[in-house]
Design a protein around this motif. Sequence first.
Motif, PDB file in Angstrom:
ATOM      1  N   THR A 113       0.889  -1.110  -0.134  1.00 53.84           N
ATOM      2  CA  THR A 113       0.181   0.048   0.051  1.00 53.84           C
ATOM      3  C   THR A 113       1.079   1.207  -0.113  1.00 53.84           C
ATOM      4  O   THR A 113       1.811   1.353   1.009  1.00 53.84           O
ATOM      5  N   ASN A 114       0.519   2.217  -1.111  1.00 52.72           N
ATOM      6  CA  ASN A 114       1.702   3.268  -1.133  1.00 52.72           C
ATOM      7  C   ASN A 114       0.665   4.607  -0.545  1.00 52.72           C
ATOM      8  O   ASN A 114       1.403   5.511  -0.059  1.00 52.72           O
ATOM      9  N   ASN A 115      -0.664   4.708  -0.545  1.00 47.09           N
ATOM     10  CA  ASN A 115      -1.370   5.651  -0.087  1.00 47.09           C
ATOM     11  C   ASN A 115      -2.054   5.334   1.201  1.00 47.09           C
ATOM     12  O   ASN A 115      -2.898   4.874   1.524  1.00 47.09           O
ATOM     13  N   ILE A 116      -0.970   5.834   2.246  1.00 49.58           N
ATOM     14  CA  ILE A 116      -1.614   5.737   3.615  1.00 49.58           C
ATOM     15  C   ILE A 116      -2.698   6.430   3.899  1.00 49.58           C
ATOM     16  O   ILE A 116      -3.534   6.082   5.021  1.00 49.58           O
ATOM     17  N   THR A 117      -2.975   7.550   3.426  1.00 56.22           N
ATOM     18  CA  THR A 117      -4.106   8.550   3.760  1.00 56.22           C
ATOM     19  C   THR A 117      -5.441   7.535   3.631  1.00 56.22           C
ATOM     20  O   THR A 117      -6.395   7.595   4.198  1.00 56.22           O
ATOM     21  N   ALA A 118      -5.375   6.712   2.399  1.00 57.77           N
ATOM     22  CA  ALA A 118      -6.438   5.927   1.984  1.00 57.77           C
ATOM     23  C   ALA A 118      -6.846   5.055   3.156  1.00 57.77           C
ATOM     24  O   ALA A 118      -7.978   4.183   3.403  1.00 57.77           O
ATOM     25  N   LEU A 119      -6.050   4.632   4.242  1.00 57.22           N
ATOM     26  CA  LEU A 119      -6.393   4.005   5.414  1.00 57.22           C
ATOM     27  C   LEU A 119      -6.415   4.719   6.789  1.00 57.22           C
ATOM     28  O   LEU A 119      -6.485   4.023   7.678  1.00 57.22           O
ATOM     29  N   SER A 120      -6.396   5.978   6.774  1.00 58.70           N
ATOM     30  CA  SER A 120      -6.442   6.616   7.831  1.00 58.70           C
ATOM     31  C   SER A 120      -7.776   6.196   8.725  1.00 58.70           C
ATOM     32  O   SER A 120      -8.760   6.080   8.601  1.00 58.70           O
ATOM     33  N   PRO A 121      -7.242   6.114  10.080  1.00 65.81           N
ATOM     34  CA  PRO A 121      -8.342   5.500  11.171  1.00 65.81           C
ATOM     35  C   PRO A 121      -9.359   6.688  11.250  1.00 65.81           C
ATOM     36  O   PRO A 121     -10.446   6.278  12.009  1.00 65.81           O
ATOM     37  N   PHE A 122      -9.222   8.142  10.849  1.00 65.43           N
ATOM     38  CA  PHE A 122     -10.444   8.609  10.760  1.00 65.43           C
ATOM     39  C   PHE A 122     -11.290   8.832   9.934  1.00 65.43           C
ATOM     40  O   PHE A 122     -12.173   9.539   9.819  1.00 65.43           O
ATOM     41  N   LEU A 123     -10.890   8.128   8.672  1.00 64.83           N
ATOM     42  CA  LEU A 123     -11.602   8.109   7.271  1.00 64.83           C
ATOM     43  C   LEU A 123     -12.223   6.887   6.954  1.00 64.83           C
ATOM     44  O   LEU A 123     -13.527   6.768   6.320  1.00 64.83           O
ATOM     45  N   VAL A 124     -11.606   5.850   7.254  1.00 60.06           N
ATOM     46  CA  VAL A 124     -12.244   4.595   6.659  1.00 60.06           C
ATOM     47  C   VAL A 124     -12.120   3.301   7.508  1.00 60.06           C
ATOM     48  O   VAL A 124     -11.226   3.302   8.477  1.00 60.06           O
ATOM     49  N   PRO A 125     -12.880   2.367   7.543  1.00 60.66           N
ATOM     50  CA  PRO A 125     -12.891   1.033   8.362  1.00 60.66           C
ATOM     51  C   PRO A 125     -11.615   0.421   8.342  1.00 60.66           C
ATOM     52  O   PRO A 125     -11.018   0.348   7.262  1.00 60.66           O
ATOM     53  N   GLN A 126     -10.914   0.301   9.419  1.00 60.43           N
ATOM     54  CA  GLN A 126      -9.670  -0.482   9.605  1.00 60.43           C
ATOM     55  C   GLN A 126      -9.928  -2.021   9.649  1.00 60.43           C
ATOM     56  O   GLN A 126      -9.485  -2.804  10.257  1.00 60.43           O
ATOM     57  N   ASP A 127     -10.377  -2.384   8.405  1.00 61.45           N
ATOM     58  CA  ASP A 127     -10.774  -3.709   8.168  1.00 61.45           C
ATOM     59  C   ASP A 127      -9.601  -4.656   8.192  1.00 61.45           C
ATOM     60  O   ASP A 127      -9.551  -5.980   8.443  1.00 61.45           O
ATOM     61  N   HIS A 128      -8.449  -4.096   7.795  1.00 59.51           N
ATOM     62  CA  HIS A 128      -7.195  -4.663   7.735  1.00 59.51           C
ATOM     63  C   HIS A 128      -6.633  -5.012   9.038  1.00 59.51           C
ATOM     64  O   HIS A 128      -5.664  -5.826   9.125  1.00 59.51           O
ATOM     65  N   LEU A 129      -7.106  -4.705  10.130  1.00 63.83           N
ATOM     66  CA  LEU A 129      -6.767  -4.896  11.204  1.00 63.83           C
ATOM     67  C   LEU A 129      -7.660  -6.113  11.973  1.00 63.83           C
ATOM     68  O   LEU A 129      -6.901  -6.479  13.040  1.00 63.83           O
ATOM     69  N   GLY A 130      -8.457  -6.414  11.627  1.00 69.61           N
ATOM     70  CA  GLY A 130      -9.127  -7.444  12.303  1.00 69.61           C
ATOM     71  C   GLY A 130     -10.488  -7.862  11.645  1.00 69.61           C
ATOM     72  O   GLY A 130     -11.107  -7.114  10.817  1.00 69.61           O
ATOM     73  N   HIS A 131     -11.173  -9.023  12.087  1.00 64.66           N
ATOM     74  CA  HIS A 131     -12.263  -9.532  11.566  1.00 64.66           C
ATOM     75  C   HIS A 131     -13.589  -8.605  11.886  1.00 64.66           C
ATOM     76  O   HIS A 131     -13.504  -8.081  13.175  1.00 64.66           O
ATOM     77  N   HIS A 132     -14.645  -8.649  11.030  1.00 65.61           N
ATOM     78  CA  HIS A 132     -15.846  -7.598  11.578  1.00 65.61           C
ATOM     79  C   HIS A 132     -16.292  -8.276  12.922  1.00 65.61           C
ATOM     80  O   HIS A 132     -16.890  -7.517  13.628  1.00 65.61           O
ATOM     81  N   ALA A 133     -16.272  -9.532  13.340  1.00 65.71           N
ATOM     82  CA  ALA A 133     -16.922  -9.895  14.671  1.00 65.71           C
ATOM     83  C   ALA A 133     -16.175  -9.442  15.487  1.00 65.71           C
ATOM     84  O   ALA A 133     -16.536  -9.088  16.654  1.00 65.71           O
ATOM     85  N   VAL A 134     -14.594  -9.223  15.471  1.00 61.92           N
ATOM     86  CA  VAL A 134     -13.805  -8.614  16.498  1.00 61.92           C
ATOM     87  C   VAL A 134     -14.399  -7.300  17.002  1.00 61.92           C
ATOM     88  O   VAL A 134     -14.491  -6.665  17.875  1.00 61.92           O
ATOM     89  N   PHE A 135     -14.660  -6.471  15.723  1.00 64.34           N
ATOM     90  CA  PHE A 135     -14.981  -5.228  16.089  1.00 64.34           C
ATOM     91  C   PHE A 135     -16.279  -4.986  16.669  1.00 64.34           C
ATOM     92  O   PHE A 135     -16.636  -4.179  17.682  1.00 64.34           O
ATOM     93  N   MET A 136     -17.371  -5.980  16.285  1.00 65.72           N
ATOM     94  CA  MET A 136     -18.590  -5.907  17.047  1.00 65.72           C
ATOM     95  C   MET A 136     -18.528  -6.594  18.603  1.00 65.72           C
ATOM     96  O   MET A 136     -19.177  -5.923  19.310  1.00 65.72           O
ATOM     97  N   ALA A 137     -17.619  -7.402  18.638  1.00 59.13           N
ATOM     98  CA  ALA A 137     -17.569  -7.794  20.015  1.00 59.13           C
ATOM     99  C   ALA A 137     -16.979  -6.572  20.735  1.00 59.13           C
ATOM    100  O   ALA A 137     -17.254  -6.522  22.141  1.00 59.13           O
ATOM    101  N   MET A 138     -15.784  -5.876  20.291  1.00 60.01           N
ATOM    102  CA  MET A 138     -15.306  -4.835  21.276  1.00 60.01           C
ATOM    103  C   MET A 138     -16.561  -3.742  21.491  1.00 60.01           C
ATOM    104  O   MET A 138     -16.626  -3.072  22.403  1.00 60.01           O
ATOM    105  N   ALA A 139     -17.568  -3.544  20.409  1.00 61.84           N
ATOM    106  CA  ALA A 139     -18.640  -2.626  20.327  1.00 61.84           C
ATOM    107  C   ALA A 139     -19.419  -3.088  21.547  1.00 61.84           C
ATOM    108  O   ALA A 139     -19.872  -2.261  22.461  1.00 61.84           O
ATOM    109  N   ALA A 140     -19.649  -4.310  21.731  1.00 58.17           N
ATOM    110  CA  ALA A 140     -20.598  -4.673  22.774  1.00 58.17           C
ATOM    111  C   ALA A 140     -19.996  -4.488  23.973  1.00 58.17           C
ATOM    112  O   ALA A 140     -20.733  -3.954  25.010  1.00 58.17           O
TER     113      ALA A 140
END
Length: 352
Positions: free
Chosen positions: A20-47
């Motif tokens: 990945t060359n465009n780090i802005t495209a992965l900004s944690p303020f702009l887009v979901p951080q799907d490359h860091l974990g599975h959807h279920a992990v984020f939902m578990a942390m949300a719960a």
Amino acid sequence: MRKVQYEFQEDFFIPIPLDTNNITALSPFLVPQDHLGHHAVFMAMAAFTFFLFVAGTAINLLTILCTVQFKKLRSHLNYILVNLAIANLLVSFFGSSLACYSFWNKYFIFGSTGCKIEGFTSTLGGMVSLWSLSVVAFERWLVICKPLGNFSFKTTHAIIGCIIPWIFGNIAALPPLFGWSRYIPEGFQCSCGPDWYTTENKYNNESYVAFLFCFCFAVPFSTIVFCYGQLLITLKSAAKAQADSASTQKAEREVTKMVVVMVFGFLVCWGPYASFAVWTVYHRGEPFDLRLATIPSCLSKASTVYNPVIYVLMNKQFRACMIKMVFGKNIEEDESSTSSQVTQVSSVAPEK
């Protein structure tokens, strides 16, 4: 997960895939951080953070309202417990709620400014909570162990004990807003805290982390261990002097159990956070999974629920008032509660 490299930006520090060359495209303020974990992990942390928000806000708000409504709860020690509840509310209302919504969206949706606000309020509330716990321990040491003789803990002392944690908390939480470290998304990039990771010298992160560890973890923890250690010694001496008293022996056992729970709870909530911060600072360049930062962060936020359970709900008088306020039901208060037992046992302790 693909191999990643860690990239530094002014407002965040994240792992990105090597291709990945465009780090802005992965900004944690702009887009979901799907490359860091599975959807279920984020939902578990949300719960989990939703639970901390609801339970932490409810318990601590109820603590404050009960103290206002019931005059018998307005003791000097309870002033400090209310101070602790206010600090916990700051964390649960701002920290846990914003983290919950961010985990649900899988990125810190509130932007860079929101990150600074969440990081500051969570750090301030956490530091005030830590110092309030040490003030509670110090107060019990003064009253029960009597190192100053017949010292009388008055309202003025209680007010000072409430103000000092807020002064120390601001000393710890304000520097990242003015360039000594900074507040950035951590772990799964859905909650914010001080920057433990980057090596940019302009932020002086190493000195800030060393300051936090010594001033806001080691000192409060040492105070708690010393004061409760002295309390146990005093109670054991009193129990030995009243070996034939069943109530005294029971009080000694109950207080010992409570002290162990308090110290253990402190270590569970804050030990991982302090250890992780120190490790990352003094192991620069060594590979580690940035997502692991989420674990100590959530454990520290869990103190907003854990602390009132120990210090408030385990107090029979407080518990009775809460039940009466919520359900309108009177329950008979057990006059042999731990707090009254401690007073009874300490009355036979030798004065210094």
